[in-house]
Motif scaffolding. Structure first.
Motif, PDB file in Angstrom:
ATOM      1  N   GLY A 176      36.504  75.439  27.229  1.00 21.59           N
ATOM      2  CA  GLY A 176      37.858  75.786  27.636  1.00 21.59           C
ATOM      3  C   GLY A 176      38.056  77.280  27.690  1.00 21.59           C
ATOM      4  N   ALA A 178      37.941  73.171  31.187  1.00 21.23           N
ATOM      5  CA  ALA A 178      39.403  73.180  31.233  1.00 21.23           C
ATOM      6  C   ALA A 178      39.910  74.608  31.126  1.00 21.23           C
ATOM      7  CB  ALA A 178      39.989  72.337  30.103  1.00 21.23           C
ATOM      8  N   ASP A 184      43.650  76.663  30.303  1.00 19.44           N
ATOM      9  CA  ASP A 184      45.062  76.530  29.942  1.00 19.44           C
ATOM     10  C   ASP A 184      45.954  76.846  31.142  1.00 19.44           C
ATOM     11  OD1 ASP A 184      44.301  75.929  27.358  1.00 19.44           O
ATOM     12  OD2 ASP A 184      44.571  77.961  26.610  1.00 19.44           O
ATOM     13  N   ALA A 218      45.406  77.247  35.149  1.00 21.45           N
ATOM     14  CA  ALA A 218      44.469  77.062  36.247  1.00 21.45           C
ATOM     15  C   ALA A 218      44.893  77.887  37.461  1.00 21.45           C
ATOM     16  CB  ALA A 218      44.374  75.592  36.621  1.00 21.45           C
ATOM     17  N   TRP A 240      38.599  71.978  38.009  1.00 24.99           N
ATOM     18  CA  TRP A 240      38.470  71.181  36.800  1.00 24.99           C
ATOM     19  C   TRP A 240      39.832  70.923  36.160  1.00 24.99           C
ATOM     20  CZ3 TRP A 240      35.021  75.500  37.487  1.00 24.99           C
ATOM     21  CH2 TRP A 240      33.761  75.122  37.953  1.00 24.99           C
ATOM     22  N   ALA A 241      39.844  70.579  34.894  1.00 27.30           N
ATOM     23  CA  ALA A 241      41.079  70.170  34.232  1.00 27.30           C
ATOM     24  C   ALA A 241      41.953  71.375  33.877  1.00 27.30           C
ATOM     25  CB  ALA A 241      40.746  69.378  32.970  1.00 27.30           C
ATOM     26  N   GLU A 242      43.252  71.118  33.786  1.00 27.84           N
ATOM     27  CA  GLU A 242      44.195  72.134  33.316  1.00 27.84           C
ATOM     28  C   GLU A 242      44.795  71.652  32.000  1.00 27.84           C
ATOM     29  OE1 GLU A 242      48.005  74.836  34.815  1.00 27.84           O
ATOM     30  OE2 GLU A 242      47.356  73.096  36.005  1.00 27.84           O
ATOM     31  N   VAL A 251      41.365  72.523  25.881  1.00 21.27           N
ATOM     32  CA  VAL A 251      40.020  71.944  25.927  1.00 21.27           C
ATOM     33  C   VAL A 251      39.922  70.708  25.031  1.00 21.27           C
ATOM     34  CG1 VAL A 251      39.146  73.477  24.104  1.00 21.27           C
ATOM     35  CG2 VAL A 251      37.551  72.470  25.742  1.00 21.27           C
ATOM     36  N   ASP A 268      41.910  68.350  24.790  1.00 19.07           N
ATOM     37  CA  ASP A 268      42.325  67.162  25.538  1.00 19.07           C
ATOM     38  C   ASP A 268      41.156  66.516  26.275  1.00 19.07           C
ATOM     39  OD1 ASP A 268      44.843  67.673  24.627  1.00 19.07           O
ATOM     40  OD2 ASP A 268      45.666  68.336  26.553  1.00 19.07           O
ATOM     41  N   LEU A 269      40.100  67.286  26.533  1.00 21.59           N
ATOM     42  CA  LEU A 269      38.936  66.733  27.223  1.00 21.59           C
ATOM     43  C   LEU A 269      38.233  65.666  26.399  1.00 21.59           C
ATOM     44  CD1 LEU A 269      37.321  69.960  28.752  1.00 21.59           C
ATOM     45  CD2 LEU A 269      38.759  68.264  29.909  1.00 21.59           C
TER      46      LEU A 269
END
Length: 277
Positions: A147, A174, A176, A178, A184-186, A189, A191-192
């Motif tokens: 992250g 991830a 925080d 984006a 990828w994810a916003e 980390v 939460d992954l």
């Protein structure tokens, strides 16, 4: 045998710009090699000295199999790191070490590895990734969660993509905050972890980054049945001597430079995140 507490002269073989504020220095010792090959454990660090400037503790990010050089990733955050980041091939530094306790990779053979890192906290874990991928048959699944605060803070983007294509390896990233082109994810980390299946009996977790992030990740991992003895983390403190003499890195009864920087969670559970430690 070389005394690790004494500085050895090393030359900069290469300088790799990772971002506007981060670079990786590839170093090699000047003098003839010891009769025994130079060895370290992923997770250990060197004290790197810049003449007339000072000394800084830097994680080794290369693989121990690379016996003719070793890499350090440097972020410009202070006087010493600013000076190191300005070095060019042919410049020289002093190197002491390796120091500290590394990651439990021998004990992890045959088991799954979950690596969760935040920010440049990924640096002490990069050597683990390289170690495992070059010894792939010795380990089970490799899960890498990284992250960053802002999307543009991510370094080693191409390496993460290559690692994600390796057999038995899952990579999730991830940010925080984006950017428009962030694929990828916003969000945090931690939460992954919701996207990862893990077997608590055969998994070892390796954490590195801000302590609040690690504390949150530990709560999730314990909630999913991972025992305390299977959770390992690297603690960052202001290390000045590397040999447990100066006391700058003390946390409770431990000197991070000698008893760490890698700790098993149950060794520091009462100290993690406590103000003053």
């Amino acid at each position: 045998m070389t005394d690790r507490a004494l500085p050895r002269s090393a030359v900069v073989r290469d300088r790799i710009l990772e971002s506007p504020t981060i670079c990786t220095l590839r170093l090699a010792f000047d003098e003839a090699p010891d009769p025994e090959p130079y060895a370290f454990t992923p997770g250990q660090f060197h004290m790197v000295y810049l003449d007339r400037v000072g000394e800084a503790a830097l994680s080794i990010v290369s693989d121990p199999l690379d016996q003719h050089f070793f890499d350090h990733t440097v972020r410009r955050v202070g006087r010493v790191s600013e000076g190191l980041a300005r070095l060019r091939p042919g410049d020289r530094v002093g190197v002491r070490g390796p120091f500290g306790r590394g990651w439990p990779l021998d004990a992890a053979r045959g088991r799954d590895l979950l690596l969760l890192t935040g920010g440049l906290g990924c640096a002490p874990v990069v050597s683990v990734i390289r170690y495992v991928l070059r010894r792939r048959a010795d380990y089970g699944r490799l899960v890498i969660l990284q992250g960053v605060r802002h999307a543009e803070d991510l370094i080693w983007r191409e390496q993460y993509e290559a690692w994600g294509r390796a057999a038995g390896t899952q990579v999730l990233l991830a940010a925080d905050v984006a950017s428009r082109d962030w694929p990828w994810a916003e969000g945090p980390v931690v939460d992954l972890l919701d996207r990862v299946s893990l077997d608590p009996v055969r998994t070892i977790a390796i954490l590195c980054g801000p302590e609040l992030m690690m504390d949150a990740a530990i709560a999730v991992l314990r909630g999913r049945g991972l025992p305390d003895a299977a959770i390992w983390l690297s603690l960052e403190r202001n290390m000045h001597c590397g040999i447990g003499r100066c006391g700058h890195c003390q946390i409770g009864p431990h000197y991070v430079c000698t008893k760490g920087p890698v700790f098993r969670y149950d060794e520091v559970a009462d100290l993690l995140g406590v103000r003053g430690f």
